[in-house]
Design a protein around this motif. Structure first.
Motif, short mmCIF file in Angstrom:
data_model
loop_
_atom_site.label_atom_id
_atom_site.label_comp_id
_atom_site.label_asym_id
_atom_site.label_seq_id
_atom_site.Cartn_x
_atom_site.Cartn_y
_atom_site.Cartn_z
N ASP A 39 0.87 -1.17 0.00
CA ASP A 39 0.00 0.00 0.00
C ASP A 39 0.91 1.22 0.00
O ASP A 39 1.60 1.50 0.98
CB ASP A 39 -0.90 0.00 1.25
CG ASP A 39 -1.81 1.21 1.32
OD1 ASP A 39 -1.73 2.09 0.42
OD2 ASP A 39 -2.60 1.30 2.28
N LEU A 40 0.92 1.96 -1.11
CA LEU A 40 1.87 3.05 -1.25
C LEU A 40 1.56 4.24 -0.34
O LEU A 40 2.39 5.12 -0.15
CB LEU A 40 1.95 3.50 -2.72
CG LEU A 40 2.46 2.43 -3.69
CD1 LEU A 40 2.60 2.98 -5.08
CD2 LEU A 40 3.78 1.83 -3.21
N ARG A 41 0.36 4.26 0.22
CA ARG A 41 0.03 5.32 1.20
C ARG A 41 0.58 4.97 2.58
O ARG A 41 0.66 5.81 3.46
CB ARG A 41 -1.49 5.50 1.28
CG ARG A 41 -2.11 6.06 0.00
CD ARG A 41 -3.61 5.88 0.00
NE ARG A 41 -3.97 4.47 0.08
CZ ARG A 41 -5.23 4.03 0.05
NH1 ARG A 41 -6.24 4.88 -0.04
NH2 ARG A 41 -5.48 2.73 0.12
N ASN A 42 0.96 3.71 2.73
CA ASN A 42 1.50 3.25 4.02
C ASN A 42 2.58 2.20 3.73
O ASN A 42 2.36 1.00 3.86
CB ASN A 42 0.37 2.66 4.87
CG ASN A 42 0.85 2.25 6.25
OD1 ASN A 42 1.84 2.77 6.75
ND2 ASN A 42 0.15 1.31 6.85
N LYS A 43 3.74 2.68 3.31
CA LYS A 43 4.79 1.79 2.83
C LYS A 43 5.32 0.90 3.95
O LYS A 43 5.53 1.37 5.07
CB LYS A 43 5.93 2.61 2.22
CG LYS A 43 5.48 3.35 0.96
CD LYS A 43 6.53 4.30 0.45
CE LYS A 43 5.99 5.05 -0.76
NZ LYS A 43 6.92 6.08 -1.24
N SER A 44 5.53 -0.36 3.62
CA SER A 44 5.95 -1.33 4.63
C SER A 44 7.41 -1.15 5.00
O SER A 44 8.21 -0.57 4.24
CB SER A 44 5.73 -2.76 4.11
OG SER A 44 6.69 -3.06 3.11
N GLU A 45 7.78 -1.67 6.17
CA GLU A 45 9.18 -1.66 6.60
C GLU A 45 10.06 -2.43 5.61
O GLU A 45 11.22 -2.10 5.37
CB GLU A 45 9.30 -2.26 8.00
CG GLU A 45 8.72 -1.38 9.11
CD GLU A 45 9.40 -0.02 9.21
OE1 GLU A 45 10.64 0.03 9.08
OE2 GLU A 45 8.69 0.98 9.40
N LEU A 46 9.46 -3.48 5.04
CA LEU A 46 10.19 -4.31 4.08
C LEU A 46 10.57 -3.50 2.84
O LEU A 46 11.71 -3.56 2.37
CB LEU A 46 9.31 -5.51 3.68
CG LEU A 46 10.02 -6.77 3.17
CD1 LEU A 46 11.00 -7.31 4.20
CD2 LEU A 46 8.99 -7.83 2.80
#
Length: 225
Positions: A39-46
């Motif tokens: 989700d590009l609005r909430n980028k993952s730590e990975l």
């Protein structure tokens, strides 16, 4: 073949044309891959771990080695897994494929998307003109069933945006940017390409993507009233 699913990861949103490029190449090669939806609005730590510089997708990870930028990833995949090559072994033909793929990104992708999602009329007309000129150049360049000849190659995969995403954007906006009348060879190519069994399996579902773009389009133009 990859030994197991943990060896190969692909990070990105399913609806991205750049992620789709990588999916097509992997399926053509028969490589199993763990897909990590982003989700590009909430980028993952990975994602931030594997692409700390640009923080963009797609990110392809092979044996914990991350590679970014879809065209770079396609070359890496082709060099790593030799079966079903998507680039010619001839250096000149390889350089041409790189040139035309970059041309698609520079002259068609952004301009055609902006043609639909730009409020300013002059700016929109400028983008329509730029993308139409780019499509005409590709129309003149296409000489076989696919850009890769009789089989799908590097440029065809790079051009998935034209075959799948431009018609989608047209349906959302009502623009007639890419039609059989304007670009008969390219339009025929697009139908052959999206009907290819491997490509068909690699494309995202159309309806959710259409709904997403339609929502963006309506919000944009409602806000401008």
């Amino acid at each position: 073949m990859a030994t197991n699913q943990e060896d190969v990861k692909l990070l990105g949103p399913l609806g991205s044309p750049f992620v789709c490029r990588v999916n097509i190449a992997l399926k053509l090669k028969g490589i199993e891959c763990e897909f990590v939806e982003e989700d590009l609005r909430n980028k993952s730590e990975l994602l931030l771990k594997y692409n700390p510089v640009y923080k963009k997708v797609p990110v392809f990870v092979h044996n914990e080695n991350p590679i970014s930028e879809s065209l770079v990833i396609l070359e890496y995949i082709d060099q790593t897994w030799k079966q079903n090559p998507i680039l010619s072994s001839d250096p000149y033909q390889r350089s041409l494929a790189r040139f035309w793929s970059k041309f698609i990104d520079d002259k068609i992708v952004a301009a055609s998307f902006k043609s639909a999602f730009t409020i300013d009329e002059k700016e929109r007309e400028k983008n329509i003109e730029e993308s139409s000129e780019g499509l005409q150049v590709l129309e003149n360049e296409l000489r076989d069933k696919f850009f890769g000849g009789e089989e799908i190659g590097f440029v065809d995969i790079a051009a998935v945006f034209i075959a799948f995403w431009i018609p989608l954007v047209q349906d959302v906006s009502g623009l007639q940017l890419f039609t059989a009348e304007k670009f008969p060879k390219l339009y025929k190519w697009s139908k052959e390409f999206v009907d290819h069994p491997v490509v068909k399996k690699s494309l995202p579902p159309r309806e959710p993507l259409f709904a997403l773009y339609k929502g963006r389009y309506q919000s944009l133009f409602n806000a401008s009233k």
